[in-house]
Design a protein around this motif. Structure first.
Motif, mmCIF file in Angstrom:
data_model
loop_
_atom_site.group_PDB
_atom_site.id
_atom_site.type_symbol
_atom_site.label_atom_id
_atom_site.label_comp_id
_atom_site.label_asym_id
_atom_site.label_seq_id
_atom_site.Cartn_x
_atom_site.Cartn_y
_atom_site.Cartn_z
ATOM 1 N N LEU A 94 2.962 8.689 25.662
ATOM 2 C CA LEU A 94 4.381 8.754 26.015
ATOM 3 C C LEU A 94 4.880 7.561 26.833
ATOM 4 N N PRO A 95 4.120 7.113 27.858
ATOM 5 C CA PRO A 95 4.641 5.969 28.637
ATOM 6 C C PRO A 95 4.925 4.757 27.757
ATOM 7 N N PRO A 168 -2.343 -3.117 28.577
ATOM 8 C CA PRO A 168 -1.448 -2.657 29.647
ATOM 9 C C PRO A 168 -1.019 -3.823 30.535
ATOM 10 N N GLY A 169 0.271 -3.901 30.805
ATOM 11 C CA GLY A 169 0.756 -4.924 31.712
ATOM 12 C C GLY A 169 1.103 -6.234 31.042
ATOM 13 N N THR A 172 4.438 -9.574 26.940
ATOM 14 C CA THR A 172 4.714 -10.251 25.674
ATOM 15 C C THR A 172 4.433 -9.351 24.477
ATOM 16 N N ASP A 173 3.544 -8.364 24.667
ATOM 17 C CA ASP A 173 3.274 -7.436 23.572
ATOM 18 C C ASP A 173 4.502 -6.615 23.207
ATOM 19 N N LEU A 174 5.402 -6.470 24.186
ATOM 20 C CA LEU A 174 6.540 -5.579 23.990
ATOM 21 C C LEU A 174 7.712 -6.259 23.309
ATOM 22 N N VAL A 175 7.752 -7.594 23.370
ATOM 23 C CA VAL A 175 8.965 -8.300 22.941
ATOM 24 C C VAL A 175 9.311 -8.001 21.493
ATOM 25 N N LEU A 256 0.726 -0.283 18.518
ATOM 26 C CA LEU A 256 0.928 0.176 19.884
ATOM 27 C C LEU A 256 0.427 1.605 20.035
ATOM 28 N N PRO A 257 -0.233 1.900 21.161
ATOM 29 C CA PRO A 257 -0.776 3.249 21.358
ATOM 30 C C PRO A 257 0.284 4.231 21.845
#
Lengths: 310, 321
Positions: A94-95, A168-169, A172-175, A256-257
């Motif tokens: 969920l996070p 985690p943290g 750049t993985d999120l962009v 993505l997990p």
């Protein structure tokens, strides 16, 4: 205000009950079961498994047992992820999903509203045509096309961002996932804002505000924009649904997990409890976002805040 | 020098058809003067005022010259912006519609003073209450916290007037300020406007259908027909003896108690459709006095007997036989 929120949360209870009942019925109605594999299990093992998970009992018993668990906050064990409860699986993903979902929604509003407003002010000129052209593209091209395209351009050709993956943290993985998710919503928000702002700018009270000598900036930001944003706020609920649906694809493509893949995998595996847990989480999420949208609506429009429409 | 000088003002609207709403209007407004503009719907009254302050609809274009204190208001780059609010205030017909629905009344009032006069928010808020008291809104201080939809139509019109006055204009345009109101409130609002202009030393241009309003308020009257001023006269003279047949028709169609029993007097025919081309006098098709000359020759607005009139055969200035 608090009474309003309390009332809305109370109304959400029957909604959730319907969601639980329907999803329970639908998962059981789907052909196959959690222990159907390519190689059939020996009948005794299968019977043991079904007994262990309570699947040997009649459906209504299973339902009562499931609901009783839910009321204790227990989503039950996953049928396929042995040794994991659904609660653990959801808590793990969920996070990640919330982060990219909320980031995508925020980005969509932060980019879509100024783009739409700019297009409205430049109506018929180059900027307007450019933004609206891009908006049509953004709405029409599905997420599963955008995602690999972005990965190809920014991950492989330009090498600016990781193609996929998650640590985690590492922001750049999120962009790319967030941009992919946000793009269709940006497009829709921009179109909504443009259309709505054009209409509001024709309102008599905008002309009156200008006649009072207020500077263009004040007319736009204080008088026009809050009124023009009402349709955008109404769209927040459907936008959240679009982001949720998109996240299923995006989490898979970018590795993505999150919890999106649990829904897909759970459905394919007939992992009854996992699918239902996911559906409930999504339903709660939707209800909360719609409540948030209604609160924002009331904040923007005093006529609604006061419980009557002029 | 007059406060506002309008010269050869023409307003065109482009669209499927080009429409000329205002066609060559000359008008001077003196300081602290009250001028009424009367005429049927579509005669160009409102567009005349909107053109002066640069607030025509997007497809409208104004030509000619409008000067406020000698400063040209027409032309590229919205030069009228400098006088909107602080120079020329504007009260619209639909007062309820001229308040921003999502802002508190006090905030809107104060904002007008802050943005245009550069007042501080604190003094502007105090000013807002005083202005609401001045427009005779009951419980002025409490009204500041309310939203427009919480007020009645008459209260909203008072707030709209207060809003227009917050930047302290020297000239107020009031475009049919009482049309949307109950008859009982109309008289109050008119009296209020008159008192405010007197107290604040403000000139007033009042667009109205209501000749009763005109009689009590205006020093001069401009009668508009099909985009032109056809008669301009002292109010007292006009009400006693209009010279243009159209003006006379307007005056005759005011219902009076004495004539209430009979059928209402009207002007025969209908105003010309927007965009009509004219060879002679615009009023000729509806005019009882029209002759051959009226069909071919457009009458100029010429001086005579305490006013201007655009008619080949004006009515006599003296008392009617």
């Amino acid at each position: 205000m608090l009474a309003f929120i309390a009332r809305r949360l109370l109304v959400a209870i029957p909604t959730l009950a319907v969601v639980v009942a329907l999803s329970f019925a639908l998962t059981r109605a789907a052909p196959g079961g959690p222990f159907d594999e390519e190689q059939a299990l020996p009948p005794e093992i299968r019977a043991n498994l079904e007994a262990a998970y309570g699947l040997d009992q009649p459906a209504h018993r299973q339902f009562v047992r499931y609901v009783a668990g839910l009321l204790r906050g227990d989503f039950g064990p996953s049928f396929r992820f042995r040794d994991f409860t659904v609660t653990e699986l959801i808590a793990g993903g969920l996070p990640v999903s919330l982060t990219i979902g909320l980031a995508a929604l925020t980005l969509a509003l932060a980019v879509g509203i100024p783009l739409g407003a700019g297009a409205a002010l430049a109506r018929g000129r180059f900027l307007d045509r450019l933004v609206m052209g891009l908006a049509v593209a953004g709405i029409s091209v599905p997420v599963f096309v955008i995602a690999p395209f972005f990965a190809l351009v920014f991950g492989i050709w330009l090498r600016w961002l990781p193609v996929a993956g998650w640590e985690p943290g590492r922001a750049t993985d999120l962009v790319l996932p967030v941009a992919t998710l946000a793009l269709p919503v940006i497009a829709y928000v921009a179109r909504l804002t443009r259309g709505s702002l054009l209409e509001v700018l024709r309102a008599p009270w905008i002309r009156a505000a200008r006649a009072r000598g207020l500077p263009q900036r004040a007319v736009l930001l204080r008088h026009a924009l809050p009124a023009a944003l009402l349709p955008v706020v109404s769209y927040l609920g459907p936008a959240a649904a679009a982001v949720l649906a998109g996240s299923l694809v995006v989490e898979t493509i970018f590795g993505l997990p999150g919890i999106g893949r649990h829904l897909v995998q759970g459905a394919l595996n007939r992992d009854y409890t996992l699918v239902m847990g996911m559906v409930i989480v999504y339903a709660v999420f939707m209800i909360l976002l719609n409540l948030l949208a209604d609160l924002a609506y009331a904040w923007l429009d005093p006529r609604i805040r006061h419980g009557r429409r002029a | 020098m007059a406060l506002l000088e309008i010269r050869r003002l023409a307003v065109d609207f482009t669209g499927p058809r080009r429409v000329r709403a205002v066609d060559g209007v000359d008008l001077d407004i003196g300081r602290e003067e009250c001028v009424a503009i009367v005429g049927e719907s579509g005669s160009g009254k409102s567009q005349l005022l909107l053109a002066c302050v640069g607030l025509l609809a997007a497809n409208g274009r104004a030509q000619g010259s409008v000067r406020f204190e000698g400063r040209e208001l027409l032309g590229a780059g919205d030069p009228a912006a400098a006088v909107r609010g602080g120079g020329i205030g504007f009260v619209f017909q639909d007062a309820g519609g001229s308040l921003t629905p999502h802002l508190r009344i006090g905030d809107q009032l104060a904002e007008a003073a802050v943005a245009v006069r550069g007042a501080s928010w604190q003094s502007a808020r105090a000013d807002a209450v005083r202005m609401l008291e001045r427009v005779q809104l009951p419980a002025a201080a409490q009204q500041c916290a309310r939203y427009p939809h919480e007020l009645s139509g008459g209260m909203r019109q008072r707030v709209a007037i207060a809003l227009a006055l917050m930047p302290r204009p020297q000239l107020l345009f009031a475009d049919e300020p009482t049309t949307a109101l109950d008859v009982t409130v109309q008289a109050d609002v008119v009296a209020l406007l008159a008192a405010l202009c007197r107290d604040l030393g403000m000139a007033l241009v009042l667009v109205t259908h209501d000749l009763g309003v005109v009689a009590s308020l205006a020093a001069r009257i401009a009668v508009m027909y099909a985009g032109r001023i056809v008669e301009l006269a002292d109010a007292e003279r006009f009400l006693r003896q209009p010279r243009h047949p159209y003006g006379a028709g307007l005056l005759a169609s005011v219902p009076t108690l004495a004539a209430a029993a009979g059928p209402m007097a009207t002007i025969a025919g209908a105003p010309p459709a927007p965009g009509t081309a004219f060879a002679g006098c615009r009023f000729e098709p509806r005019c009882g006095r029209a002759e051959a000359r009226c069909r071919v020759e457009d009458p100029a607005l010429v001086a005579g007997d305490g006013g201007l009139v655009a008619c080949h055969f004006p009515l006599d200035a003296g008392p009617q036989p």
